[in-house]
Design a protein around this motif. Structure first.
Motif, PDB file in Angstrom:
ATOM      1  N   THR A   1       9.557   8.373   2.661  1.00  0.00           N
ATOM      2  CA  THR A   1      10.785   7.341   2.968  1.00  0.00           C
ATOM      3  C   THR A   1      11.779   7.012   1.545  1.00  0.00           C
ATOM      4  OG1 THR A   1       9.605   6.524   4.757  1.00  0.00           O
ATOM      5  CG2 THR A   1      11.637   5.193   3.982  1.00  0.00           C
ATOM      6  N   ALA A   2      11.069   6.500   0.468  1.00  0.00           N
ATOM      7  CA  ALA A   2      11.776   6.308  -0.571  1.00  0.00           C
ATOM      8  C   ALA A   2      12.549   7.328  -1.415  1.00  0.00           C
ATOM      9  CB  ALA A   2      10.696   5.788  -1.727  1.00  0.00           C
ATOM     10  N   GLN A   3      11.984   8.532  -1.224  1.00  0.00           N
ATOM     11  CA  GLN A   3      12.443   9.873  -1.761  1.00  0.00           C
ATOM     12  C   GLN A   3      13.698   9.948  -0.874  1.00  0.00           C
ATOM     13  OE1 GLN A   3      11.481  10.486  -4.614  1.00  0.00           O
ATOM     14  NE2 GLN A   3      12.456  12.300  -5.104  1.00  0.00           N
ATOM     15  N   THR A   4      13.616  10.278   0.339  1.00  0.00           N
ATOM     16  CA  THR A   4      14.781  10.405   1.248  1.00  0.00           C
ATOM     17  C   THR A   4      15.903   9.662   1.125  1.00  0.00           C
ATOM     18  OG1 THR A   4      13.879   9.281   3.143  1.00  0.00           O
ATOM     19  CG2 THR A   4      13.575  11.587   2.742  1.00  0.00           C
ATOM     20  N   SER A   5      15.632   8.098   0.741  1.00  0.00           N
ATOM     21  CA  SER A   5      16.774   7.237   1.121  1.00  0.00           C
ATOM     22  C   SER A   5      17.447   7.265  -0.492  1.00  0.00           C
ATOM     23  CB  SER A   5      16.251   5.571   0.949  1.00  0.00           C
ATOM     24  OG  SER A   5      15.159   5.411   0.017  1.00  0.00           O
ATOM     25  N   LYS A   6      16.489   7.648  -1.534  1.00  0.00           N
ATOM     26  CA  LYS A   6      17.219   8.056  -3.135  1.00  0.00           C
ATOM     27  C   LYS A   6      18.050   9.270  -2.771  1.00  0.00           C
ATOM     28  CE  LYS A   6      16.114   9.557  -7.608  1.00  0.00           C
ATOM     29  NZ  LYS A   6      14.777  10.163  -8.424  1.00  0.00           N
ATOM     30  N   LEU A   7      17.692  10.328  -2.083  1.00  0.00           N
ATOM     31  CA  LEU A   7      18.684  11.470  -1.902  1.00  0.00           C
ATOM     32  C   LEU A   7      19.793  11.147  -1.147  1.00  0.00           C
ATOM     33  CD1 LEU A   7      15.907  14.248  -1.205  1.00  0.00           C
ATOM     34  CD2 LEU A   7      17.422  13.929  -3.195  1.00  0.00           C
TER      35      LEU A   7
ATOM     36  N   GLU B   1       0.790  -1.241  -0.098  1.00  0.00           N
ATOM     37  CA  GLU B   1      -0.192  -0.013   0.143  1.00  0.00           C
ATOM     38  C   GLU B   1       0.748   1.210  -0.011  1.00  0.00           C
ATOM     39  OE1 GLU B   1      -3.134   2.110   3.120  1.00  0.00           O
ATOM     40  OE2 GLU B   1      -3.096  -0.081   2.990  1.00  0.00           O
ATOM     41  N   GLN B   2       0.796   2.325  -0.910  1.00  0.00           N
ATOM     42  CA  GLN B   2       1.302   3.307  -1.103  1.00  0.00           C
ATOM     43  C   GLN B   2       0.821   4.345  -0.047  1.00  0.00           C
ATOM     44  OE1 GLN B   2       3.920   4.163  -2.391  1.00  0.00           O
ATOM     45  NE2 GLN B   2       4.270   2.658  -3.969  1.00  0.00           N
ATOM     46  N   THR B   3       1.504   4.721   0.953  1.00  0.00           N
ATOM     47  CA  THR B   3       1.195   5.783   1.840  1.00  0.00           C
ATOM     48  C   THR B   3       1.944   6.970   1.635  1.00  0.00           C
ATOM     49  OG1 THR B   3       2.482   5.100   3.632  1.00  0.00           O
ATOM     50  CG2 THR B   3       0.322   3.960   3.455  1.00  0.00           C
ATOM     51  N   PRO B   4       1.771   8.298   2.266  1.00  0.00           N
ATOM     52  CA  PRO B   4       2.749   9.212   2.275  1.00  0.00           C
ATOM     53  C   PRO B   4       3.859   9.279   2.953  1.00  0.00           C
ATOM     54  CG  PRO B   4       0.530  10.032   2.711  1.00  0.00           C
ATOM     55  CD  PRO B   4       0.506   8.518   2.829  1.00  0.00           C
ATOM     56  N   PHE B   5       3.950   8.222   4.029  1.00  0.00           N
ATOM     57  CA  PHE B   5       5.089   7.966   4.599  1.00  0.00           C
ATOM     58  C   PHE B   5       6.156   7.106   3.734  1.00  0.00           C
ATOM     59  CE2 PHE B   5       7.698   5.059   7.411  1.00  0.00           C
ATOM     60  CZ  PHE B   5       8.328   6.113   8.159  1.00  0.00           C
ATOM     61  N   THR B   6       5.663   6.237   3.157  1.00  0.00           N
ATOM     62  CA  THR B   6       6.588   5.282   2.314  1.00  0.00           C
ATOM     63  C   THR B   6       7.038   6.073   0.975  1.00  0.00           C
ATOM     64  OG1 THR B   6       4.716   4.342   1.162  1.00  0.00           O
ATOM     65  CG2 THR B   6       5.500   3.124   2.918  1.00  0.00           C
ATOM     66  N   ALA B   7       6.185   6.940   0.741  1.00  0.00           N
ATOM     67  CA  ALA B   7       6.647   7.813  -0.706  1.00  0.00           C
ATOM     68  C   ALA B   7       7.869   8.649  -0.046  1.00  0.00           C
ATOM     69  CB  ALA B   7       5.562   8.515  -1.163  1.00  0.00           C
TER      70      ALA B   7
END
Length: 189
Positions: free
Chosen positions: A15-21, A7-13
């Motif tokens: 988290t994915a963005q910060t780990s990419k950065l 499930e896509q939640t704002p938290f997972t989005a």
């Protein structure tokens, strides 16, 4: 059989963005590792821009003082050996019980290279990050605490002299030099 997607939640989005950065940031850090002179030149320029900001704005002396204390602390960690010989002697570990290597104390002792408590790259990274944070803080009025700045400058100079005198005495007592210039280098043509 279809596997359900998580499930896509704002938290997972986020988290994915910060780990990419974070991965991109680490990639840039890894790429800059061999360019020691360029890294330090950039840091010195950044420090000069920060001091220029403090002088021209005539404020944020507490921020500059705090940065100076932090940079002094980093420098002291950079000068100290990872395994402090005074601590091993105080704990009675010089009998060979210590798992940590010690510095040679006699002419016939085994040579062990100087290992810093704070490696050069971590020193550079922490110093640059602290200067950037100090520079950003110098743009917010909440950090502009009124203070008589000459007292801070004199106090920082006294603190620098006393701590460096103690560090130099420690270096003389335990016979180590944390710098490699002037030492014999083998294997170079």
């Amino acid at each position: 059989m279809d596997v359900p997607e998580p499930e896509q939640t704002p938290f997972t989005a986020v988290t994915a963005q910060t780990s990419k950065l974070a991965r991109q940031y680490q990639t840039y850090l890894d790429a800059s590792t061999p360019f020691t002179a360029y890294r330090w030149t950039g840091t010195v320029v950044l420090l000069l821009v920060f001091f220029l900001r403090i002088v021209l704005a005539q404020g944020w002396y507490i921020v500059a003082y705090t940065l100076g204390i932090y940079l002094l602390n980093l420098f002291l960690l950079f000068l100290q050996p990872k395994f402090d010989p005074s601590l091993t002697q105080d704990e009675g570990l010089e009998d060979g019980d210590a798992a940590a290597p010690s510095l040679p104390m006699k002419q016939d002792d085994e040579f062990r290279p100087f290992i810093r408590r704070l490696p050069e790259f971590k020193f550079w990274h922490s110093a640059t990050r602290a200067i950037l944070i100090g520079f950003v803080c110098s743009w917010f009025a909440v950090f502009d605490i009124p203070v008589f700045w000459p007292v801070l400058v004199v106090y920082w100079i006294i603190l620098f002299v006393l701590t460096m005198r103690r560090q130099i005495q420690h270096m003389i007592k335990y016979r180590y030099v944390p710098f490699s210039f002037g030492k014999t280098r083998y294997g170079r043509s």
